[in-house]
Motif scaffolding. Structure first.
Motif, PDB file in Angstrom:
ATOM      1  N   MET A   1       0.842  -1.207   0.000  1.00 36.92           N
ATOM      2  CA  MET A   1       0.000   0.000   0.000  1.00 36.92           C
ATOM      3  C   MET A   1       0.873   1.252   0.000  1.00 36.92           C
ATOM      4  O   MET A   1       1.879   1.298   0.691  1.00 36.92           O
ATOM      5  CB  MET A   1      -0.907  -0.014   1.239  1.00 36.92           C
ATOM      6  N   LYS A   2       0.459   2.237  -0.784  1.00 37.21           N
ATOM      7  CA  LYS A   2       1.242   3.464  -0.874  1.00 37.21           C
ATOM      8  C   LYS A   2       1.210   4.217   0.459  1.00 37.21           C
ATOM      9  O   LYS A   2       0.176   4.314   1.101  1.00 37.21           O
ATOM     10  CB  LYS A   2       0.664   4.353  -1.982  1.00 37.21           C
ATOM     11  N   GLU A  23      -9.062   8.578  12.718  1.00 35.78           N
ATOM     12  CA  GLU A  23     -10.042   7.591  12.246  1.00 35.78           C
ATOM     13  C   GLU A  23      -9.728   7.154  10.821  1.00 35.78           C
ATOM     14  O   GLU A  23      -9.795   5.966  10.491  1.00 35.78           O
ATOM     15  CB  GLU A  23     -11.456   8.176  12.311  1.00 35.78           C
ATOM     16  N   MET A  24      -9.390   8.119   9.976  1.00 32.64           N
ATOM     17  CA  MET A  24      -9.084   7.767   8.585  1.00 32.64           C
ATOM     18  C   MET A  24      -7.836   6.885   8.522  1.00 32.64           C
ATOM     19  O   MET A  24      -7.767   5.942   7.742  1.00 32.64           O
ATOM     20  CB  MET A  24      -8.885   9.035   7.746  1.00 32.64           C
ATOM     21  N   ALA A  34      -9.486   3.764   1.858  1.00 30.91           N
ATOM     22  CA  ALA A  34      -9.329   4.725   2.950  1.00 30.91           C
ATOM     23  C   ALA A  34      -7.938   5.351   2.894  1.00 30.91           C
ATOM     24  O   ALA A  34      -7.768   6.548   3.158  1.00 30.91           O
ATOM     25  CB  ALA A  34      -9.560   4.035   4.287  1.00 30.91           C
ATOM     26  N   ASN A  35      -6.958   4.554   2.537  1.00 30.13           N
ATOM     27  CA  ASN A  35      -5.592   5.066   2.436  1.00 30.13           C
ATOM     28  C   ASN A  35      -5.497   6.152   1.362  1.00 30.13           C
ATOM     29  O   ASN A  35      -4.899   7.210   1.580  1.00 30.13           O
ATOM     30  CB  ASN A  35      -4.640   3.904   2.116  1.00 30.13           C
ATOM     31  N   GLY A  80      -7.815   4.705  -5.383  1.00 27.87           N
ATOM     32  CA  GLY A  80      -8.760   4.231  -4.361  1.00 27.87           C
ATOM     33  C   GLY A  80      -9.970   5.142  -4.177  1.00 27.87           C
ATOM     34  O   GLY A  80     -10.969   4.741  -3.598  1.00 27.87           O
ATOM     35  N   VAL A  81      -9.860   6.383  -4.675  1.00 30.21           N
ATOM     36  CA  VAL A  81     -11.021   7.268  -4.572  1.00 30.21           C
ATOM     37  C   VAL A  81     -11.573   7.636  -5.949  1.00 30.21           C
ATOM     38  O   VAL A  81     -12.362   8.556  -6.080  1.00 30.21           O
ATOM     39  CB  VAL A  81     -10.720   8.562  -3.755  1.00 30.21           C
ATOM     40  N   ALA A  82     -11.141   6.914  -6.974  1.00 31.08           N
ATOM     41  CA  ALA A  82     -11.671   7.166  -8.319  1.00 31.08           C
ATOM     42  C   ALA A  82     -13.196   7.020  -8.282  1.00 31.08           C
ATOM     43  O   ALA A  82     -13.929   7.850  -8.790  1.00 31.08           O
ATOM     44  CB  ALA A  82     -11.066   6.188  -9.311  1.00 31.08           C
ATOM     45  N   HIS A  83     -13.656   5.918  -7.674  1.00 31.18           N
ATOM     46  CA  HIS A  83     -15.072   5.793  -7.292  1.00 31.18           C
ATOM     47  C   HIS A  83     -15.087   5.857  -5.779  1.00 31.18           C
ATOM     48  O   HIS A  83     -14.359   5.107  -5.135  1.00 31.18           O
ATOM     49  CB  HIS A  83     -15.648   4.410  -7.609  1.00 31.18           C
TER      50      HIS A  83
END
Lengths: 409, 356, 82
Positions: A1-2, A23-24, A34-35, A80-83
Motif C-alpha cells: 500500500m502506498k 479515524e481515517m 481509505a488510504n 482508491g477514490v476514483a469511485h
C-alpha cells in the motif's frame, strides 16, 4: 500500500478532541480506499480546493436514491477514490442499536467499502463513505437480506428522523420513534423512487425543545405539544428554591407570557395564558409536568438559504392527535404532496411553493381552516383576494344580523 | 460466494428490537432527569427505575474499528445496547448504578472524552467538506476539530449561561441546516463562476440554469450555446454550479469563511431564530483556521461574560441590542451585515431608539 | 392497451426527450396520460416495471432526479447485458 506523507492533516491528530484524521488512518491500515482518501484529503489541504466531481448516475436496480455517486478528478493519482460513492443506510428510530447489529453493519462495510462511516449523516442515515460502482448491488443484497434498507436521496422523501422521545425523555408528547417508524414504512415508495419536484423532509420532535431542529430543517416539522394544564408539585418547587434556584429571576421573569407567579412559598400558573414554550418545564422538570390531551403541532416549509433565503416552518395545524395507525396524519401528508406536485416547478421546496401560491391556496386544498394560531400577526397590506364566495358569505352574515338585530363581527 | 437474495422496500429495522429492557419497560413513563456531570445524566421513571447515560465525543467520521470499540464497551457495561445522538455523540446507557463508575473509568482509560450535556458546548454538527463533497468551499471536519480542541473545556467541564450550539457548513447550501445555531461557520465563495462553455450544452439545461440564479444574473449566450453571468448581480451562491457542473465557482485563494450568530430552534422563552451575519470573511487557512477559531472563542467568551443565566446567544443579543453586540465584541460592522437580499424589510431598524 | 404496448410507448416518449429535457417521473406520467388517456396509476406501474428490469433507470443530475434510458455501461454493471 502506498504510504502518503500527510503533514498538514497530521496536525489535526493533536489536541483533546477526537480526531477524524486518526479515524481515517485507522481505516487506512488495511484498506486501500481509505488510504487513498487520506492522501486525497492532504492534497485538498495543501491546495485549498476540493477535487470531488458532481454526483454521478449510480444506484441499485429499481431504486432512484440511497446511493450518492462520488468520483474524484484525481482518480489516476488516487485510484482508491476514483469511485468513492456514499451508501446511505436507513437508521433505526432514535439511533438505538445493539452491538450485534452494529458489528454486522461494520463487517459488511469492511468487505465492500472503505471502512469509513458517518454515525450519522445530517439527515439521519448511517452514512457509509466510499464504495465502487461494481460493489453496489452486492452491498445492497448483503444489507437488505439482513434487514437493513437504503436511506434516501434525490427528489424524494428523505429518510425521516426523530428525537429520542419516550424512549428516554419525560417531555415527549407523542411517540416520536413509533411515528417515525410508521411513516418510514408507509412511504417506502416515495423514499426509494424519486417522484417529487425536489426533496421533502420529515423531522419529529417530541416537544418544543426540538432536539432534532425540525422547525429549521424539515419540510414537515412534527413538534409535540399538549392542551391541558401544567401540573405543579409544590414540594419539588420548594426543593428547587432550597437548592439555590432563584425562581422569580429564572422562571417567573423569563416566562414569555408572564403567566407564572411565585410568592416564595407557592408557585401558580395561569394555564389559559401559557403558550407552552417549555422553559419552566425544562428548568424545573421534577416540579412541573404537562397534562391532558397530548399531540403535536404540524409546521410546514423550513429549508436552508438556497435559493432565496432560509425559511423556518410555518404552523399549519396547531394541534393534531397522533396515535397509531396515524391515519389522519398520513391522509394530510398525501394531500400536501398532491398540492405540491400540482404547483411546484422543478427544484422547488414546498415552503417556496407556498410563498409563490399563497398560504390560502395551500390551506384550502388540504382542508385546514384559517386560525390565528397560524400567524404571528395579520397581514399589513390592504390588497387581498376577495372571491365571489367570500363576499357572498359576508353578505349572508349581514343579512342574518339584520334579522337578529345583533352584529357578529 | 453467491450473494444473499436482495429485498426491497423493507425499511429500517424496527427500533423496538434495539431498546434496552429498562427503556422498553419504562417507555413513555419517564418522570424526570438530572444532569450529574457534563458527561452523565440520570433519567428516573415513574416506576422508580433509573437509567444512566454517559455521553462520549465523536468526530462523526469514524472507522468501523471505532464502532466495534463502541460495541465492545456496550457489551461490557450495557448488555450490548448503545445509541448515537443527533449531534453525533455516542451514548452508553446503564441501568445498574454499579456499572457506571467502571464504565467511565474504562472510557477514560481508552481515551474517550465524556461531556456535552447541559449548559456547555456539545459536538458541532457539520457537513462533509473536502472529505467527501463536490461543492465544499472548505473542509468541515478540520474546522470542527480545530474549534473543539480550543473550546474543549466547555464540552468537558466549564459551564456557560445556557447551551451553545455550534455548526459548520462547508458551503452556502448548508446541508446540515446550520442556519439556526448559536454560532455557525459557513464557507463562502467570493468570485463569479468560470464557465467551461464547451461542456455547457452537453451537461446543462439552459432554463434550469437561468432559473437557478436567485439574482437573475444569468442570461443566454447564444453565440457559444452557453450562458453568461452579469458580474454586478452575482452573489456567489453557487446554485448554478449545483445544477450545471461546468460553472465552476471554486477558488482556493478567494473562498473563505463567514460567521453567523444568534440562532436557536427551541421555543423556550423566545421564538426560534435564524443566525445572523457578523463576520463576512476570513481567509481559508487549513489545517487549523486560527483566525476562525479565535473569532468563535472570542464570541463565546463575550457571551459567557455578559449573558444572564438561561439566555442563549441570540436572546442575550436581542436583550442588549445588536449595536451592543458589536461594541462588546469589537467586531467591525460592515456593509455585509446589512441585508440587501430577501430579508431587508425585516432587518433594517425603523426606530430612533438605540444605544451607542 | 396491453402493458407491453404501453411500455413501448413510454420508452418512445423517453427516447424522444433524450438529450433535450430531463424527464421526471411526473413528466412521463402526465405526458403519457395526455397522449393516450391511460390512467396515471397504470402508467406509473408500467414505468416502474421498466425501471425494475433496467429498461429505464433513475438518474440524478442538475440537483434533481430524472428517468432516463440506461447506458450500456449501467446495464453491464447490473449484469443485464454482457
Amino acid at each position: 500500500m502506498k504510504k502518503y506523507n500527510t503533514p498538514l492533516i497530521d496536525d489535526l491528530e493533536k489536541g483533546p478532541w477526537p480526531s477524524f484524521v486518526t479515524e481515517m488512518k485507522k481505516a487506512a491500515k488495511n484498506n486501500e480506499m481509505a488510504n487513498d482518501a487520506l492522501g486525497h484529503l492532504e492534497k485538498c489541504y495543501s491546495t485549498k480546493v476540493g477535487y470531488w466531481k458532481h454526483g454521478g448516475i449510480v444506484g441499485v436496480l429499481g431504486y432512484g436514491g440511497g446511493v450518492i455517486g462520488r468520483y474524484s478528478e484525481l482518480g489516476e493519482e488516487f485510484p482508491g477514490v476514483a469511485h468513492f460513492h456514499t451508501v446511505r443506510l436507513n437508521q433505526p428510530s432514535g439511533f438505538f442499536y445493539t452491538s450485534k447489529a452494529l458489528k454486522e453493519i461494520c463487517d459488511i462495510w469492511d468487505k465492500y467499502g472503505s471502512g469509513l462511516t458517518n454515525m450519522h449523516g445530517s439527515t439521519g442515515d448511517v452514512v457509509l463513505l466510499g464504495c465502487r460502482t461494481e460493489s453496489l448491488e452486492a452491498v445492497f443484497a448483503e444489507y437488505s437480506s439482513r434487514g437493513w434498507d437504503l436511506g434516501s436521496s434525490g427528489s424524494a422523501l428523505r429518510t425521516p428522523s426523530c428525537c429520542v422521545g419516550p424512549a428516554r425523555c419525560e417531555w415527549a408528547n407523542y411517540d416520536t420513534l413509533g411515528l417515525n417508524y410508521a411513516l418510514t414504512q408507509e412511504f417506502q415508495d416515495e423514499m426509494h423512487r424519486p417522484s417529487f419536484s425536489y426533496k421533502f423532509k420529515f423531522k419529529l420532535s417530541g416537544c418544543a425543545c426540538d432536539c432534532v431542529a425540525s422547525l429549521a430543517r424539515s419540510d414537515m416539522s412534527i413538534i409535540g405539544t399538549w392542551k391541558g394544564n401544567i401540573v405543579i408539585d409544590q414540594a419539588e418547587v420548594k426543593n428547587y428554591a432550597k437548592n439555590g434556584m432563584d425562581i422569580n429571576a429564572e422562571i417567573v421573569n423569563m416566562c414569555p407570557t408572564q403567566c407564572i407567579s411565585y410568592d416564595g412559598k407557592e408557585m401558580k400558573i395561569d394555564n389559559a395564558e401559557c403558550n407552552r414554550c417549555m422553559h419552566c418545564i425544562a428548568k424545573m422538570t421534577k416540579a412541573l409536568k404537562p397534562s391532558g390531551e397530548k399531540g403535536a403541532t404540524i409546521c410546514i416549509g423550513s429549508k436552508a438559504p438556497i435559493v432565496v433565503g432560509s425559511l423556518l416552518s410555518w404552523v399549519i395545524v396547531p394541534f393534531i392527535k397522533l396515535e397509531p395507525p396515524y391515519t389522519e396524519l398520513k391522509d394530510l401528508i398525501r394531500k400536501i404532496w398532491d398540492w405540491w406536485d400540482e404547483n411546484a416547478k422543478p427544484r422547488e421546496r414546498i415552503g417556496e411553493v407556498i410563498e409563490m401560491k399563497g398560504m390560502r391556496s395551500f390551506l384550502e386544498y388540504i382542508g385546514v381552516p384559517p386560525m390565528p394560531q397560524q400567524i404571528k400577526e395579520p397581514r399589513k397590506d390592504p390588497f387581498m383576494f376577495y372571491t365571489e364566495d367570500d363576499i357572498a358569505s359576508f353578505k349572508t352574515k349581514e343579512a342574518e344580523e339584520k334579522k337578529t338585530g345583533k352584529y357578529k363581527f | 460466494m453467491a450473494l444473499p437474495q436482495r429485498k426491497t422496500d423493507i425499511g429500517p429495522p424496527n427500533f423496538e428490537q434495539f431498546l434496552p429492557p429498562v427503556i422498553k419497560k419504562n417507555y413513555g413513563k419517564w418522570k424526570y432527569h438530572e444532569v450529574l456531570t457534563p458527561g452523565t445524566m440520570v433519567h428516573v421513571a415513574e416506576s422508580g427505575d433509573k437509567l444512566w447515560t454517559v455521553r462520549v465525543a465523536s468526530p462523526r467520521l469514524i472507522a468501523t474499528d471505532t464502532i466495534r470499540e463502541h460495541c465492545d464497551i456496550a457489551e461490557k457495561y450495557c448488555d450490548g445496547h448503545l445509541r448515537y445522538t443527533t449531534r453525533n455523540n455516542v451514548e452508553f446507557l446503564v441501568s445498574d448504578e454499579s456499572k457506571l463508575e467502571p464504565l467511565k473509568k474504562d472510557l477514560t482509560a481508552r481515551g474517550f472524552k465524556m461531556g456535552g450535556i447541559g449548559y456547555g458546548i456539545s459536538n458541532i454538527v457539520h457537513t462533509q467538506g473536502w472529505v467527501h463533497c463536490h461543492s465544499a468551499a472548505t473542509d468541515a471536519s478540520g474546522l470542527v476539530k480545530s474549534m473543539m480542541d480550543e473550546l474543549y473545556e466547555y464540552f468537558e467541564s466549564k459551564r456557560l449561561p445556557n447551551k451553545l450550539r455550534l455548526a459548520v457548513a462547508c458551503c452556502v447550501n448548508m446541508c446540515g441546516a446550520v442556519h439556526c445555531s448559536d454560532i455557525a461557520i459557513v464557507a463562502v465563495h467570493t468570485k463569479i463562476p468560470t464557465i467551461a462553455h464547451a461542456n455547457f450544452k452537453n451537461m446543462c439545461e439552459l432554463p434550469t440554469v437561468i432559473g437557478s440564479c436567485p439574482t437573475r444574473a444569468i442570461s443566454p449566450d447564444t453565440a457559444q450555446k452557453s450562458v453568461k453571468i452579469n458580474p454586478e448581480k452575482c452573489m456567489f451562491c453557487g446554485n448554478c454550479f449545483t445544477v450545471c457542473p461546468p460553472m465552476s465557482i471554486k477558488d482556493p485563494e478567494r473562498d473563505g469563511i463567514a460567521i453567523v450568530v444568534g440562532g436557536k430552534v427551541s421555543t423556550l422563552r423566545t421564538n426560534p431564530k435564524f443566525s445572523k451575519l457578523v463576520i463576512p470573511y476570513i481567509s481559508n487557512e487549513p489545517p487549523r483556521w486560527p483566525k476562525v477559531v479565535a473569532a468563535v472563542k472570542h464570541i463565546v467568551e463575550v457571551y459567557a461574560a455578559n449573558a444572564r443565566k438561561h439566555e442563549r446567544v441570540g436572546e442575550w443579543i436581542e436583550r442588549v441590542g445588536w449595536e451592543r453586540f458589536f461594541s462588546l465584541t469589537g467586531i467591525d460592522f460592515t456593509f455585509h451585515s446589512i441585508d440587501d437580499f430577501t430579508f431587508m424589510r425585516d432587518t433594517l431598524r425603523t426606530s430612533p431608539a438605540f444605544k451607542w | 392497451m396491453e402493458t407491453a404496448e404501453l411500455q413501448d410507448k413510454i420508452f418512445a416518449f423517453v427516447q424522444a426527450a433524450q438529450g433535450k429535457k430531463k424527464l421526471k417521473e411526473k413528466d412521463i406520467i402526465n405526458g403519457m396520460n395526455a397522449e393516450t388517456g391511460i390512467d396515471k396509476d397504470v402508467v406509473k406501474k408500467a414505468m416502474r416495471g421498466m425501471i425494475d428490469v433496467g429498461r429505464l433507470m433513475y438518474s440524478y443530475g442538475g440537483g434533481a432526479s430524472s428517468v432516463e434510458i440506461p447506458s450500456e455501461e449501467y446495464l453491464r454493471e447490473k449484469g443485464l447485458i454482457k
